[in-house]
Design a protein around this motif. Structure first.
Motif, PDB file in Angstrom:
ATOM      1  N   ASP A 128       0.405  -0.808   0.654  1.00 53.35           N
ATOM      2  CA  ASP A 128       0.023  -0.171  -0.082  1.00 53.35           C
ATOM      3  C   ASP A 128       1.131   1.276  -0.100  1.00 53.35           C
ATOM      4  O   ASP A 128       0.145   2.350  -0.523  1.00 53.35           O
ATOM      5  N   SER A 129       2.414   1.372   0.766  1.00 53.77           N
ATOM      6  CA  SER A 129       2.956   2.316   0.989  1.00 53.77           C
ATOM      7  C   SER A 129       3.359   2.890  -1.086  1.00 53.77           C
ATOM      8  O   SER A 129       3.495   3.703  -1.233  1.00 53.77           O
ATOM      9  N   CYS A 130       3.226   1.532  -2.318  1.00 54.53           N
ATOM     10  CA  CYS A 130       4.117   1.771  -2.805  1.00 54.53           C
ATOM     11  C   CYS A 130       3.147   2.799  -3.828  1.00 54.53           C
ATOM     12  O   CYS A 130       1.818   2.950  -3.849  1.00 54.53           O
ATOM     13  N   LYS A 131       3.236   3.856  -4.695  1.00 54.70           N
ATOM     14  CA  LYS A 131       2.647   4.800  -5.816  1.00 54.70           C
ATOM     15  C   LYS A 131       2.720   4.227  -6.942  1.00 54.70           C
ATOM     16  O   LYS A 131       3.941   4.354  -7.723  1.00 54.70           O
ATOM     17  N   PHE A 132       1.846   4.162  -7.654  1.00 55.82           N
ATOM     18  CA  PHE A 132       1.947   3.952  -9.345  1.00 55.82           C
ATOM     19  C   PHE A 132       2.165   4.924 -10.282  1.00 55.82           C
ATOM     20  O   PHE A 132       1.155   5.900 -10.012  1.00 55.82           O
ATOM     21  N   GLY A 133       2.579   5.103 -11.308  1.00 58.45           N
ATOM     22  CA  GLY A 133       3.033   6.268 -11.962  1.00 58.45           C
ATOM     23  C   GLY A 133       2.327   5.489 -13.284  1.00 58.45           C
ATOM     24  O   GLY A 133       0.945   4.940 -13.448  1.00 58.45           O
ATOM     25  N   THR A 134       2.330   6.434 -14.347  1.00 55.44           N
ATOM     26  CA  THR A 134       1.907   6.162 -15.747  1.00 55.44           C
ATOM     27  C   THR A 134       2.179   5.199 -16.765  1.00 55.44           C
ATOM     28  O   THR A 134       3.840   5.319 -16.402  1.00 55.44           O
ATOM     29  N   ALA A 135       1.943   4.340 -16.684  1.00 56.19           N
ATOM     30  CA  ALA A 135       2.415   2.579 -17.186  1.00 56.19           C
ATOM     31  C   ALA A 135       2.077   3.160 -18.719  1.00 56.19           C
ATOM     32  O   ALA A 135       1.867   3.673 -19.281  1.00 56.19           O
ATOM     33  N   LYS A 136       3.159   2.283 -19.585  1.00 57.57           N
ATOM     34  CA  LYS A 136       3.525   2.159 -20.875  1.00 57.57           C
ATOM     35  C   LYS A 136       2.988   0.611 -21.202  1.00 57.57           C
ATOM     36  O   LYS A 136       3.663  -0.039 -20.730  1.00 57.57           O
ATOM     37  N   LEU A 137       2.126   0.073 -21.733  1.00 59.13           N
ATOM     38  CA  LEU A 137       1.694  -0.600 -22.564  1.00 59.13           C
ATOM     39  C   LEU A 137       2.404  -1.031 -23.186  1.00 59.13           C
ATOM     40  O   LEU A 137       3.203  -0.623 -25.129  1.00 59.13           O
ATOM     41  N   VAL A 138       3.286  -2.053 -24.303  1.00 59.27           N
ATOM     42  CA  VAL A 138       4.520  -2.842 -24.320  1.00 59.27           C
ATOM     43  C   VAL A 138       3.934  -4.484 -25.534  1.00 59.27           C
ATOM     44  O   VAL A 138       3.501  -4.981 -24.461  1.00 59.27           O
ATOM     45  N   ASN A 139       3.592  -3.934 -26.577  1.00 53.66           N
ATOM     46  CA  ASN A 139       3.841  -5.249 -27.586  1.00 53.66           C
ATOM     47  C   ASN A 139       4.798  -6.062 -27.703  1.00 53.66           C
ATOM     48  O   ASN A 139       5.235  -5.649 -28.330  1.00 53.66           O
ATOM     49  N   LYS A 140       5.566  -7.143 -27.174  1.00 52.15           N
ATOM     50  CA  LYS A 140       7.053  -7.435 -27.813  1.00 52.15           C
ATOM     51  C   LYS A 140       6.581  -9.487 -28.595  1.00 52.15           C
ATOM     52  O   LYS A 140       6.350 -10.189 -27.480  1.00 52.15           O
ATOM     53  N   HIS A 141       6.759  -9.537 -29.502  1.00 52.50           N
ATOM     54  CA  HIS A 141       6.614 -10.256 -30.221  1.00 52.50           C
ATOM     55  C   HIS A 141       5.366 -11.419 -29.936  1.00 52.50           C
ATOM     56  O   HIS A 141       5.387 -12.881 -29.243  1.00 52.50           O
ATOM     57  N   GLY A 142       4.389 -10.690 -29.742  1.00 53.93           N
ATOM     58  CA  GLY A 142       2.834 -11.218 -29.129  1.00 53.93           C
ATOM     59  C   GLY A 142       2.633 -11.310 -27.564  1.00 53.93           C
ATOM     60  O   GLY A 142       1.653 -11.702 -27.105  1.00 53.93           O
ATOM     61  N   MET A 143       3.952 -11.389 -27.171  1.00 56.52           N
ATOM     62  CA  MET A 143       3.788 -10.849 -25.725  1.00 56.52           C
ATOM     63  C   MET A 143       3.461  -9.327 -25.449  1.00 56.52           C
ATOM     64  O   MET A 143       3.829  -8.694 -25.561  1.00 56.52           O
ATOM     65  N   PHE A 144       2.259  -8.821 -23.653  1.00 55.39           N
ATOM     66  CA  PHE A 144       2.479  -7.884 -24.025  1.00 55.39           C
ATOM     67  C   PHE A 144       2.815  -7.348 -22.589  1.00 55.39           C
ATOM     68  O   PHE A 144       2.354  -8.663 -22.041  1.00 55.39           O
ATOM     69  N   PHE A 145       3.097  -6.481 -22.497  1.00 51.47           N
ATOM     70  CA  PHE A 145       4.051  -6.159 -20.637  1.00 51.47           C
ATOM     71  C   PHE A 145       3.122  -4.685 -20.454  1.00 51.47           C
ATOM     72  O   PHE A 145       3.288  -3.447 -21.551  1.00 51.47           O
ATOM     73  N   LEU A 146       3.884  -4.788 -19.107  1.00 50.66           N
ATOM     74  CA  LEU A 146       3.191  -3.126 -18.852  1.00 50.66           C
ATOM     75  C   LEU A 146       4.283  -2.887 -18.379  1.00 50.66           C
ATOM     76  O   LEU A 146       4.990  -2.949 -16.911  1.00 50.66           O
TER      77      LEU A 146
END
Length: 375
Positions: free
Chosen positions: A141-159
């Protein structure tokens, strides 16, 4: 203090949702190119003005959601500012690869109970699970998420998610061990610590592999076909990933092989690329193109996590100064045989080790008058 790392998480997308994500990423990239064209024509970097003149167009033409349209403007402006800062001229960036920027709690959110991300798309939200890959500690809960980037590499998706969390920085008064780190080519890193121990991280294999990449690129450049140029880009990306992995392994070994309370002392290599004026053209690729900055960045954030500290010092004469008597002379160092021999007291050692020893000494001087580490 706060520290930010990027968690690269692979998400598991249902077959029925893959095309939706691909279409959304393509639309976002096309919208970025539309905004990029506008900025290049107007030379206007006011976010308010750019958003006013492009917001409704990108929503209507590309079907972007409200927050996506806003993020699109921010992404392009940030890209232009980076180019202007580095290149000092107006160069229009082109967004060739599909991508998508997702604002936390607007475009994506997390259900901690089910470990499920909710991701916004052109067709509404979709639910995706993911592999934590050892990042469990950053989902507190103490960690803060920022603006993520969605990436597609070789048919696999990453955040790619920036995660910010609180960390206690090591105070100089708490330092119990000082390690000088000399970075180079023959040895990517050479260390000398407060116990008088030296460690060498061999760079010969790295040098050979980079020579292979260089020769391969040269062959492809001579071919000059579209497929060869595509292959050159692919090789460059592969080499960059490999370089980052090498630097990751070295920085990880450095922080794990030294105790909490360690002060790492490195040379401030700002402006190192300007030394190409004094290096033969055939040697420039090897001499100045290794990513020392990447190694420095990785070491810095890993050190903070292990309650350690990294300090940069002036690199002047670190390889010409005798660590025993302090005599400074260029002739002390024989680069051809990698030997340091003091012309005053006769002390001999490996020239990279000498650099690490002098950096260790400079680290001790940083701690004076409240040094707690002894030589």
């Amino acid at each position: 203090m706060e520290q930010t790392i990027t968690a690269k998480l692979q998400i598991l997308v249902k077959p029925s949702d893959k095309q939706i994500l691909c279409d959304t990423m393509k639309a976002y990239s096309d919208a970025c190119n539309y905004v990029s064209d506008y900025i290049y024509k107007t030379h206007n970097l006011s976010r308010y003005r750019v958003q006013k003149d492009t917001y409704y167009q990108v929503r209507e033409i590309y079907g972007l959601r409200s927050q996506m349209a806003v993020s699109c403007v921010r992404t392009v402006i940030a890209k232009y500012k980076t180019i202007l800062e580095n290149q000092k001229e107006w160069i229009k960036p082109v967004f060739r690869l599909p991508q998508l920027d997702l604002v936390w709690n607007r475009d994506y959110s997390l259900n901690n109970k089910n470990d499920i991300f909710s991701v916004n798309t052109l067709n509404g939200r979709i639910k995706v699970s993911f592999f934590k890959n050892g990042f469990e500690q950053y989902f507190a809960d103490s960690c803060k998420f920022g603006t993520a980037k969605l990436v597609n590499k070789h048919g696999m998706f990453f955040l790619h998610i920036p995660v910010t969390y609180e960390i206690s920085e090591l105070d100089r008064s708490e330092v119990s061990n000082v390690v000088g780190i000399d970075r180079g080519i023959r040895f990517l890193a050479t260390t000398y610590d407060s116990k008088g121990k030296s460690t060498f991280y061999d760079g010969n294999v790295i040098k050979q592999k980079r020579a292979h990449y260089k020769a391969l690129r040269k062959q492809l450049q001579q071919v000059g076909t579209p497929s060869s140029r595509k292959r050159i880009r692919s090789i460059g990306q592969r080499e960059n990933r490999w370089i980052q992995d090498v630097n990751h392994c070295i920085s990880k070994a450095l922080v794990e092989n030294n105790p909490d309370g360690t002060l790492f002392v490195i040379e401030d290599l700002t402006g190192i690329r300007s030394v190409t004026e004094n290096v033969k053209v055939k040697d420039r690729y090897v001499s100045v193109s290794w990513s020392y900055y990447d190694l420095e960045q990785k070491l810095s954030y890993k050190a903070l996590k292990h309650h350690q500290l990294v300090e940069k010092v002036n690199p002047a004469y670190t390889s010409q100064t005798c660590p025993k008597c302090g005599h400074i002379e260029k002739a002390n160092r024989d680069k051809k045989i990698h030997l340091f021999c003091c012309k005053n007291c006769g002390y001999k050692s490996n020239d990279d080790r000498i650099g690490a020893m002098n950096l260790h000494r400079m680290g001790i001087e940083l701690l004076v008058p409240d040094a707690v580490a002894a030589e």
